[in-house]
Design an enzyme around this catalytic site. Structure first.
Site, PDB file in Angstrom:
ATOM      1  CD  GLU A 105      26.233  72.986  42.210  1.00  0.00           C
ATOM      2  OE1 GLU A 105      27.390  73.317  42.547  1.00  0.00           O
ATOM      3  OE2 GLU A 105      25.413  73.793  41.785  1.00  0.00           O
TER       4      GLU A 105
ATOM      5  CB  CYS B  65      61.548  69.653  30.393  1.00  0.00           C
ATOM      6  SG  CYS B  65      60.461  70.424  29.218  1.00  0.00           S
TER       7      CYS B  65
HETATM    8  N1  LLP Z   1      29.905  73.049  42.275  1.00  0.00           N
HETATM    9  C1  LLP Z   1      30.664  74.131  42.021  1.00  0.00           C
HETATM   10  C2  LLP Z   1      30.042  75.445  41.873  1.00  0.00           C
HETATM   11  C3  LLP Z   1      32.050  73.980  41.902  1.00  0.00           C
HETATM   12  O1  LLP Z   1      32.812  75.036  41.661  1.00  0.00           O
HETATM   13  C4  LLP Z   1      32.634  72.693  42.054  1.00  0.00           C
HETATM   14  C5  LLP Z   1      34.062  72.508  41.927  1.00  0.00           C
HETATM   15  C6  LLP Z   1      31.794  71.595  42.305  1.00  0.00           C
HETATM   16  C7  LLP Z   1      30.427  71.822  42.420  1.00  0.00           C
HETATM   17  C8  LLP Z   1      32.299  70.208  42.474  1.00  0.00           C
HETATM   18  O2  LLP Z   1      33.177  70.102  43.556  1.00  0.00           O
HETATM   19  P1  LLP Z   1      33.687  68.653  44.046  1.00  0.00           P
HETATM   20  O3  LLP Z   1      32.486  67.909  44.544  1.00  0.00           O
HETATM   21  O4  LLP Z   1      34.301  67.973  42.877  1.00  0.00           O
HETATM   22  O5  LLP Z   1      34.668  68.938  45.106  1.00  0.00           O
HETATM   23  N2  LLP Z   1      40.649  70.770  40.533  1.00  0.00           N
HETATM   24  C9  LLP Z   1      40.474  70.692  41.963  1.00  0.00           C
HETATM   25  C10 LLP Z   1      39.033  70.849  42.377  1.00  0.00           C
HETATM   26  C11 LLP Z   1      38.397  72.115  41.854  1.00  0.00           C
HETATM   27  C12 LLP Z   1      36.956  72.205  42.189  1.00  0.00           C
HETATM   28  C13 LLP Z   1      36.305  73.349  41.488  1.00  0.00           C
HETATM   29  N3  LLP Z   1      34.918  73.446  41.739  1.00  0.00           N
HETATM   30  C14 LLP Z   1      41.068  69.387  42.452  1.00  0.00           C
HETATM   31  O6  LLP Z   1      41.545  68.605  41.640  1.00  0.00           O
HETATM   32  O7  LLP Z   1      41.099  69.143  43.653  1.00  0.00           O
END
Ligand code: LLP
Length: 409
Positions: free
Chosen positions: A260, A328
């Protein structure tokens, strides 16, 4: 690829998100290739960048989707993702979301607690359906990443412990409305070392072996997302080694691997293009004030995340500057002490690596219209989301104004 940011700013105005669609396609193909030899589905984590055209671009290559709300599931369906490649994850799901997911007949509902399992069972029984489920195991592994994006420790709200997972599988196997076919873990985001993932993978594979021995037929082994990307100069996970490790650990299980990735797929495809309004100095600091702000890209404010900032077609000696927006809040910045040449009104800056959790985490704070989004592919560019207008922002409120005259009636 060369992207003509000046032309794009002229054509679409700023602030603007620009995504390199060729890059996204190559990332997908690279990961797909790495898993060669083992059944697999790449379930793109829609939350990273939920634009319909981004999802559709990936669906066109054969990607599935990992979704965390029924809204994301519906986006994936609309964008053309095959329903048998859609997973619905997330730590809390409403009954109506479960109902809709079951009616859509997606691949899997991923469960994160025993209580949730009972809700899914109840809703499935109401509908006379059998829910295909997987269970998110929390392996209690430190992903060694920012605490806000670490999810695999018992300190975190995510998943269930091994023993609980086992009990849930045994219950689900006996239920007439549940079909436990998947196992899942995800220990965090921006993981730059393979070791925590391989540790988690082994723990979860051991559980899958135990379950198989209990005649619980696990068909899908979901390794989550979290592959770290290069924002600065960090070294991160080698995708070949990553896929080899997963293939090795699951060799004897006869499972389809689900993976994922969010950031891996889109982070470095994206550029946030913003215009300089003016420079401002005080006795201590140089500030570059731009037309984008934390409502557009909140990662620096929220996680103190680093994004490289470059001036477009501007040379000259650099000196450190804080790049800040008009909101702000003191936390409204894109970069601290970024080396930048002297800048003037209407010069352009790009904030790099902005393709993941950029627009998808944006808001209307300070009644700011959210940016437009543009896809660049080969030598073409096209709008994939129009810029918001003031009218869009007030549309859901104006009918409730008590003073009718203010509504223009
Ligand atoms: N699968 C699940 C169950 C997840 O909770 C997430 C991300 C992913 C896959 C994908 O993860 P990735 O490959 O994008 O790291 N907003 C934060 C990241 C939050 C990730 C939440 N879950 C940031 O900007 O660093």
């Amino acid at each position: 690829m060369h992207i003509d940011f000046e032309m794009l700013a002229q054509k679409y105005d700023t602030p603007l998100y620009v995504y390199d669609f060729d890059y996204i396609k190559n990332r997908y193909l690279e990961l797909k290739e790495a898993f060669n030899g083992q059944k697999n589905i790449i379930n793109y984590a829609v939350k990273a960048n939920s634009n319909l055209s981004v999802i559709s671009h990936l669906a066109g290559q054969g990607a599935g989707a990992d979704c965390v709300s029924i809204g994301e599931v519906k986006r994936a369906v609309l964008a053309g993702v095959s329903k048998y490649k859609i997973i619905f994850s997330g730590v809390g799901k409403r009954d109506d979301e479960i109902r809709e997911a079951l009616n859509l007949d997606i691949l899997l509902i991923n469960l994160e607690s025993e209580e949730e399992m009972k809700r899914v069972e109840a809703v499935a029984s109401e509908l006379g359906k059998i829910a295909r489920i997987s269970i998110r195991v929390n392996p209690n592994i430190d992903a060694k990443t920012h605490p806000y994006i670490s999810t695999g420790l018992h300190d975190n709200k995510f998943g269930v412990e091994i023993d609980m997972a086992k009990r849930m599988y045994i219950y689900a196997k006996k239920s007439s409305f549940l079909n436990p076919v998947g196992i899942h873990f995800h220990i965090g985001s921006q993981i730059t070392e393979l070791e925590p993932i391989s540790e988690a993978c082994s723990i979860v594979a051991d559980l899958a072996h135990t379950l198989k021995a209990l005649e619980i037929d696990i068909k899908f082994f979901d390794v989550g997302g979290g592959i770290g990307v290069v924002y600065d100069e960090e070294t991160t996970i080698d995708i070949q080694e990553y896929a080899e490790m997963i293939k090795n650990v699951t060799r004897k299980l006869d499972v389809t691997i689900l993976c994922e990735p969010g950031k891996y797929m889109v982070a470095n495809s994206g550029y946030f293009l913003t215009k300089v309004l003016y420079e401002k100095r005080n006795d201590q600091k140089r500030f570059v004030i731009v037309d984008g702000a934390m409502n557009d890209l909140i990662r620096p404010s929220l996680y103190n995340a680093y994004h490289k900032i470059e001036a477009v077609n501007k040379t000259g000696e650099s000196s450190p500057a804080d790049v800040v927006g008009p909101v702000c809040e003191s936390g409204d910045f894109f970069g601290k002490n970024a080396p930048l040449p002297q800048l003037e009104h209407n010069d352009l800056l790009i904030v790099k690596s902005a393709g993941a959790y950029g627009f998808s985490m944006s808001s209307n704070y300070n009644t700011r219209n959210r940016s437009a989004e543009v896809a660049v592919q080969g030598s073409n560019d096209r709008l994939i989301r129009r810029r918001e207008r003031f009218e869009d922002l007030i549309a859901l409120e104006r009918d409730y104004l008590e003073e009718l005259s203010l509504k223009g009636e």
